[in-house]
Enzyme design. Structure first.
Site, PDB file in Angstrom:
ATOM      1  N   HIS A 375       0.781  -1.239   0.000  1.00 28.63           N
ATOM      2  CA  HIS A 375       0.000   0.000   0.000  1.00 28.63           C
ATOM      3  C   HIS A 375       0.817   1.295   0.000  1.00 28.63           C
ATOM      4  O   HIS A 375       0.272   2.363  -0.283  1.00 28.63           O
ATOM      5  CB  HIS A 375      -0.911  -0.004   1.232  1.00 28.63           C
ATOM      6  N   SER A 491     -12.793   5.527   3.601  1.00 25.39           N
ATOM      7  CA  SER A 491     -11.807   6.172   2.752  1.00 25.39           C
ATOM      8  C   SER A 491     -12.456   6.779   1.517  1.00 25.39           C
ATOM      9  O   SER A 491     -13.359   6.198   0.925  1.00 25.39           O
ATOM     10  CB  SER A 491     -10.747   5.153   2.324  1.00 25.39           C
TER      11      SER A 491
END
Length: 663
Positions: A375, A491
């Site tokens: 990530h 998110s």
């Protein structure tokens, strides 16, 4: 921690219909080498993308207090209000000025980019479960194309075509279309491609189309996160021609491009993957990939020692420089119970993974496929675009056809086992990593909920936001289970801005708290509850819009805190308030995915006593994959509460009918 952004805002120009058929396709020339030859240059909009705004300090303070209000008791909220008022009058303005000064000197990027990379790379916790998410792909609707060697070949070919288009900058630019029928058109492409880059984004806006940042795409291929003491680094190689392939913990470097950088023929690639599938080599006694499951400092020390032994430095360079990691697994999937397969793809036993690679394409022995990605280099925008493109092509116009016979004159030289010299110290580190990883995964509980009483069509008819309904369900489920409200993370991508990353949307609001309390008290009529639900949807929509426009409060407060630390200034009282720590201890970490390519998505909880909720709302149902750690949380009970929550919500919707207007 970041999770995959809301994909409703990630829509590609590449979704335009292409005239492809399922018949055999040419494997010569550019038709084979490139996925797309965009009329609009890939980075055409990049110079005119707006910069991520730094919100006004006053608005950030107000938004922060609004998010804290449903979480805090009145006396704690009063203390937090005092801390915020003090911050707004004393430390805040000075930090805001310093942040703006830094931003003005770095107009090529965003104010959040550098500290966000730094945060990721400094974190020492293991990557699996804590950071690496999973996207599991739907099977090919034609069963014969799910044969594992054939599907692997097609997925790799399409991946390489995507990569070559990306590197040649002929990939379609990423654009969010408010009304695709009017803007995802030949006219849009013609007009915007003729405009100078410096104004092209603003011309796109006139079509109600919003170009997205593509700076992260370079991190997709040839990248690896290298563990180092204190802070990792990202390594990239743009000249490699091979994949690192793992099977039963054994590692191979497999050439997929020829000496001129062209994609090898389907029969050649089929032969190479078939050879590895048929390799009778026993499982690796000391699978080195286990070390990538470790604490980053522990792995950094082990890697440093490893590279000093024999020819290991050369071997590990083959891994680091590979275009991506291909994991050929022994698992299968049961459609009626996908949880074991999701667990295997998300973290497995660690023996057939290299979690440090930018991404790993995983193919099981029944052809089930998925992507597990690291990530730090970027968010889900680039990965999801890649994921959707290769699914679409392999299921509609694959290059490798059923009945293909492998043929490879160079197979001996094109497949190189990656061997390592190991000593007792390395073997001990592998055993320790195995024990640590097993302890973590043994404590991880994973549950799946599929609810058919609410779906996309129901929400559309009811004129209510599907995402707000799902998030309301999470709040109600937690309240049913624990009788309180906690920090919740959703998110949201800020890719509409240059070097935008994500912003946090806070779905726990005063409105959702009111709804949950009233549902449980059973004192309000369905009509009254529906009115509160409509208010929840309205607030949710406003918060989502603000987050997407860079007007949340989380990243701004993070940037101000980073500014204080960077300038060796005392940490303001706001950051020392227990409420600040609590709202950043995200008990409910949620992420939504909506894609025809997606079977399921998953990730681990971001805190030990939290839930990781990957969810989607489809035409026929809504579903959630919920992860939690035993004994800190009872995931099965939460899922039972979640089902009950959607039953309650469904009853309100059914009893009241559509709202008078879109919320």
């Amino acid at each position: 921690m970041l999770r995959i952004p809301k994909t409703q805002r990630i829509v590609s120009l590449a979704n335009a219909t292409r005239n492809q058929s399922t018949s055999a396709r040419r494997t010569t020339g550019d038709e084979y080498q490139y996925l797309q030859r965009s009329k609009i240059p890939m980075l055409h909009f990049q110079p005119s993308l707006p910069r991520l705004p730094i919100p006004e300090l006053e608005k950030t303070c107000a938004r922060y207090l609004a998010a804290q209000q449903p979480l805090l008791a009145p006396d704690a909220f009063d203390r937090t209000k005092q801390a915020v008022q003090q911050f707004a009058q004393t430390d805040g303005p000075n930090l805001q000025a310093l942040l703006k000064e830094f931003d003005a000197k770095n107009k090529h990027t965003s104010y959040i980019s550098e500290p966000w990379f730094d945060m990721y790379l400094r974190d020492r916790i293991p990557l699996p479960l804590n950071y690496n998410p999973l996207l599991m792909m739907n099977p090919d609707p034609r069963p014969e194309y799910n044969e594992p060697v054939l599907r692997t070949t097609n997925l790799v070919i399409s991946s390489l075509r995507f990569m070559k288009s990306l590197r040649a900058k002929t990939l379609e630019p990423e654009v969010f279309h408010m009304n695709p029928a009017k803007s995802d058109t030949a006219m849009f492409r013609t007009v915007t491609s003729l405009m100078p880059s410096i104004i092209s984004t603003y011309v796109a806006y006139t079509f109600k189309a919003f170009p997205l940042d593509m700076s992260q795409y370079q991190g997709l291929f040839g990248g690896t996160r290298i563990p180092e003491l204190g802070k990792d680094r990202i390594y990239r190689n743009e000249s490699s021609r091979h994949l690192v392939v793992l099977r039963k913990g054994n590692m191979y470097a497999v050439d997929v491009l020829d000496a001129e950088g062209n994609i090898e023929q389907p029969a050649t690639l089929f032969a190479r993957f078939e050879r590895i599938f048929n390799d009778t080599k026993p499982p690796a006694a000391d699978p080195l990939g286990l070390l990538t499951t470790e604490n980053r400092d522990t792995w950094a020390a082990a890697r440093s020692h490893l590279t000093q032994l024999g020819k290991n430095a050369k071997s590990i360079e083959l891994v680091d420089s590979a275009l991506f990691c291909l994991c050929l697994d022994e698992s299968t999937i049961n459609p009626d119970n996908p949880i074991p397969a999701i667990r295997e793809f998300l973290f497995g036993d660690g023996t057939n993974r290299w979690f440090d690679k930018s991404f790993s394409l995983i193919v099981a022995k029944d052809g089930t496929a998925g992507i597990n990605f690291e990530h730090s280099w970027g968010d889900g925008v680039a990965v999801l675009r890649y994921f959707q493109e290769i699914f679409k092509e392999t299921t509609t116009a694959p290059f490798a056809q059923v009945g293909l016979q492998g043929s490879d004159n160079q197979s001996k030289d094109a497949i190189v086992p990656i061997d390592f010299t190991l000593d007792d110290r390395v073997r001990g580190a592998i055993r320790a990593a195995e024990n640590n990883h097993n302890a973590v995964i043994d404590s991880l509980d994973m549950n799946y909920m599929k609810y058919e009483g609410i779906n996309k069509n129901v929400c559309k008819k009811q004129r209510i936001s599907p995402d707000s309904v799902m998030q309301l369900g999470f709040q109600l489920a937690y309240y049913k289970q624990h009788g309180k409200f906690v920090a919740t993370y959703e998110s949201c991508s800020t890719a509409a801005f240059r070097h935008g990353r994500t912003e946090t949307m806070r779905p726990c609001t005063v409105a959702t708290k009111t709804f949950c309390e009233e549902v449980e008290k059973k004192r309000k009529s369905a009509a009254e509850l529906r009115e509160i639900m409509n208010q929840c949807s309205t607030v949710h929509g406003q918060l989502t819009k603000e987050a997407a426009m860079g007007q949340g409060f989380d990243r701004h407060l993070f940037g101000l805190k980073h500014t204080a630390q960077k300038n060796s200034l005392p940490l303001p009282a706001l950051y020392q308030d227990p409420a600040y720590a609590a709202i950043n201890h995200n008990i409910l970490s949620t992420s939504t995915l909506s894609s025809p390519a997606l079977l399921a998505g998953g990730f681990g909880p971001v805190v030990k006593d939290g839930y990781g909720i990957g969810y989607n709302i489809q035409d026929g149902y809504l579903g959630s994959v919920v992860t939690s750690y035993k004994p800190h949380r009872n995931g099965g009970e939460f899922v039972d509460c979640l089902r009950a929550a959607y039953e309650d919500i469904s009853k309100v919707l059914t009893a009241t009918g559509p709202a008078s207007k879109e919320k």
